[in-house]
Write an enzyme that holds these catalytic residues in place. Structure first.
Site, PDB file in Angstrom:
ATOM      1  N   CYS A 171      16.516  -6.829 -12.177  1.00 23.75           N
ATOM      2  CA  CYS A 171      16.540  -6.690 -10.722  1.00 23.75           C
ATOM      3  C   CYS A 171      16.475  -5.246 -10.249  1.00 23.75           C
ATOM      4  O   CYS A 171      16.147  -4.991  -9.087  1.00 23.75           O
ATOM      5  CB  CYS A 171      17.794  -7.355 -10.164  1.00 23.75           C
ATOM      6  SG  CYS A 171      17.809  -9.156 -10.351  1.00 23.75           S
ATOM      7  N   PHE A 222      16.635 -17.935  -8.130  1.00 23.32           N
ATOM      8  CA  PHE A 222      15.520 -17.048  -8.460  1.00 23.32           C
ATOM      9  C   PHE A 222      14.163 -17.602  -8.040  1.00 23.32           C
ATOM     10  O   PHE A 222      13.936 -18.818  -8.040  1.00 23.32           O
ATOM     11  CB  PHE A 222      15.511 -16.746  -9.955  1.00 23.32           C
ATOM     12  CG  PHE A 222      16.648 -15.861 -10.385  1.00 23.32           C
ATOM     13  CD1 PHE A 222      16.606 -14.510 -10.153  1.00 23.32           C
ATOM     14  CD2 PHE A 222      17.768 -16.392 -10.991  1.00 23.32           C
ATOM     15  CE1 PHE A 222      17.661 -13.680 -10.523  1.00 23.32           C
ATOM     16  CE2 PHE A 222      18.830 -15.594 -11.372  1.00 23.32           C
ATOM     17  CZ  PHE A 222      18.776 -14.234 -11.137  1.00 23.32           C
ATOM     18  N   HIS A 315      18.582  -4.462  -2.731  1.00 22.04           N
ATOM     19  CA  HIS A 315      18.109  -5.646  -3.464  1.00 22.04           C
ATOM     20  C   HIS A 315      19.131  -6.774  -3.319  1.00 22.04           C
ATOM     21  O   HIS A 315      20.305  -6.605  -3.691  1.00 22.04           O
ATOM     22  CB  HIS A 315      17.912  -5.338  -4.943  1.00 22.04           C
ATOM     23  CG  HIS A 315      17.690  -6.568  -5.772  1.00 22.04           C
ATOM     24  ND1 HIS A 315      16.468  -7.204  -5.836  1.00 22.04           N
ATOM     25  CD2 HIS A 315      18.537  -7.305  -6.537  1.00 22.04           C
ATOM     26  CE1 HIS A 315      16.582  -8.269  -6.613  1.00 22.04           C
ATOM     27  NE2 HIS A 315      17.825  -8.344  -7.050  1.00 22.04           N
ATOM     28  N   ASN A 348      15.943 -14.527  -5.005  1.00 24.10           N
ATOM     29  CA  ASN A 348      16.002 -13.297  -5.789  1.00 24.10           C
ATOM     30  C   ASN A 348      14.778 -13.292  -6.704  1.00 24.10           C
ATOM     31  O   ASN A 348      14.740 -14.005  -7.705  1.00 24.10           O
ATOM     32  CB  ASN A 348      17.297 -13.251  -6.603  1.00 24.10           C
ATOM     33  CG  ASN A 348      17.411 -12.005  -7.463  1.00 24.10           C
ATOM     34  OD1 ASN A 348      16.429 -11.299  -7.689  1.00 24.10           O
ATOM     35  ND2 ASN A 348      18.604 -11.749  -7.968  1.00 24.10           N
TER      36      ASN A 348
END
Length: 409
Positions: A171, A222, A315, A348
């Site tokens: 990430c 995700f 993020h 994500n």
């Protein structure tokens, strides 16, 4: 598939902020996604059906996770057609890494190429022939030659383009890529660096198991996609810089290497997130941010900035991380809106997600510029671009929003 809601006009705002000579700037942004759009409301039934799992406890846990992630939609490479052609991917314990890489290697190159083309199209400084360096980021492939060469070939870049690949940075990879691109742009006068990130969860897709309840976090959180940026110093009159990358830092937290773990196995990548991750970020983020902010003072910046004087491009690893950050830093409501919006719309997406956050910020600035008189605008010039990855590794960039208080042509 290119997002329809953002077009090249958002990249071409006339800026009232003058870039610092010699400092790298983001000159354009771009993105791409696979065709499969997944609505969060249908994830549970679809995943349980595709993996032939009828465990009610696992279904209940996945349902709860899907509700708490705040994700509404995601794009994924995985599809019913892929499962039809590779049914072994949904079976427990079968050696499937070869099949996964066959799918993933092709998919990440295609998405990275689409994102790069969208980015270059929105850039006013030139075409692909003007790209001098390529930085490619992915934690979703493994091959020789690497994905950087495959992408360069797919784009038709010059054989002399100077390439760098960042693999398995997770990430934090998007911000790490910006840091590397910044260094290249500032050390090579006239350089124009193309940064591309591309990720797919197909390398970690597998059926649920009571022995691996943490697998369900990935199912609920995700997504897949690609991002791109053109980075260069000293913009030409035809270029419209979006952000100045003023200073960059990287830090790892000792004794945290087991908190974010991914291991390549014959069954794919086995991925695990420690429950302590949000707490470790909360405990260490303020000191890291203060060190980044001091870079402005060391360069002669006037006045003291508070956290609410700044923009925050973070993020969105998950809602708990964002909430912990807000609490630790005492951020006003809305400071992490661009991050929360990216998480809601795309999940994500690992290294890609920071590109989507920055695009959201550009769009927010454009809307404020259109909707308010110049004296009423409340944009923040200075801010931080942050991400957290395996290590635990903190990546951060002290940046300037060069579109703040811009005048629309």
């Amino acid at each position: 598939m290119v997002r329809p809601d953002l077009d090249s006009t958002m990249m071409k705002q006339a800026s009232s902020m003058v870039p610092t000579p010699g400092k790298a700037t983001i000159l354009a942004l771009g993105h791409a996604f696979p065709q499969q759009l997944v609505m969060q409301d249908y994830v549970v039934d679809g995943f349980m059906r595709n993996t032939k799992c009828d465990d009610p406890e696992l279904k209940e846990k996945l349902t709860r996770l899907c509700q708490t992630t705040t994700v509404k939609t995601r794009y994924v490479v995985m599809s019913e057609e892929i499962l039809k052609n590779y049914p072994e991917l949904a079976e427990e314990g079968l050696p499937t890494m070869k099949q996964r890489l066959e799918i993933a290697n092709k998919a990440v190159t295609q998405m990275a190429a689409e994102a790069s083309l969208a980015c270059v199209q929105s850039w006013g400084g030139g075409g692909l022939s003007s790209i001098t360096h390529l930085v490619y980021v992915s934690s979703s492939e493994a091959r020789f030659p690497g994905g950087d060469l495959h992408l360069a070939r797919a784009l038709g870049l010059s054989p002399d383009v100077r390439r760098v690949m960042l693999a398995f940075t997770g990430c934090s990879g998007g911000v790490a890529g910006l840091r590397v691109a910044k260094g290249l742009a500032e050390s090579s006068p006239g350089a124009r660096v193309l940064l591309a990130t591309s990720e797919t969860t197909i390398v970690g897709f597998r059926p649920p198991s009571p022995d691996r309840p943490y697998d369900l976090v990935g199912v609920a959180l995700f997504g897949d996609g690609a991002g791109a940026a053109v980075v260069g110093a000293d913009p030409t009159p035809l270029e419209r810089p979006l952000f100045e990358l003023h200073a960059a830092l990287q830090r790892f937290l000792p004794d945290t290497d087991e908190t974010i773990v991914g291991r390549l196995t014959e069954e794919g990548i086995k991925f695990q997130l420690g429950r302590e991750l949000p707490h470790l970020i909360e405990a260490n983020v303020e000191d890291f941010c203060k060190k980044l902010m001091k870079e402005r003072e060391d360069d002669g910046g006037q006045g003291t900035m508070t956290y609410d004087d700044m923009f925050w491009a973070v993020h969105p690893g998950g809602p708990a991380i964002l909430t912990k950050m807000e609490g630790r830093l005492g951020l006003d409501a809305g400071k992490l809106r661009a991050s929360r919006s990216a998480l809601r719309d795309f999940g994500n997406a690992s290294s890609n997600t920071i590109v989507y956050v920055l695009e959201n910020m550009v769009e927010e600035t454009r809307k404020r510029n259109e909707g308010a008189a110049a004296e009423d605008r409340d944009d923040c010039e200075w801010g931080l671009i942050l991400a957290f990855g395996p290590g635990i590794t903190f990546e951060g960039i002290l940046a300037r929003n060069l579109q703040a208080r811009a005048q629309i042509n």
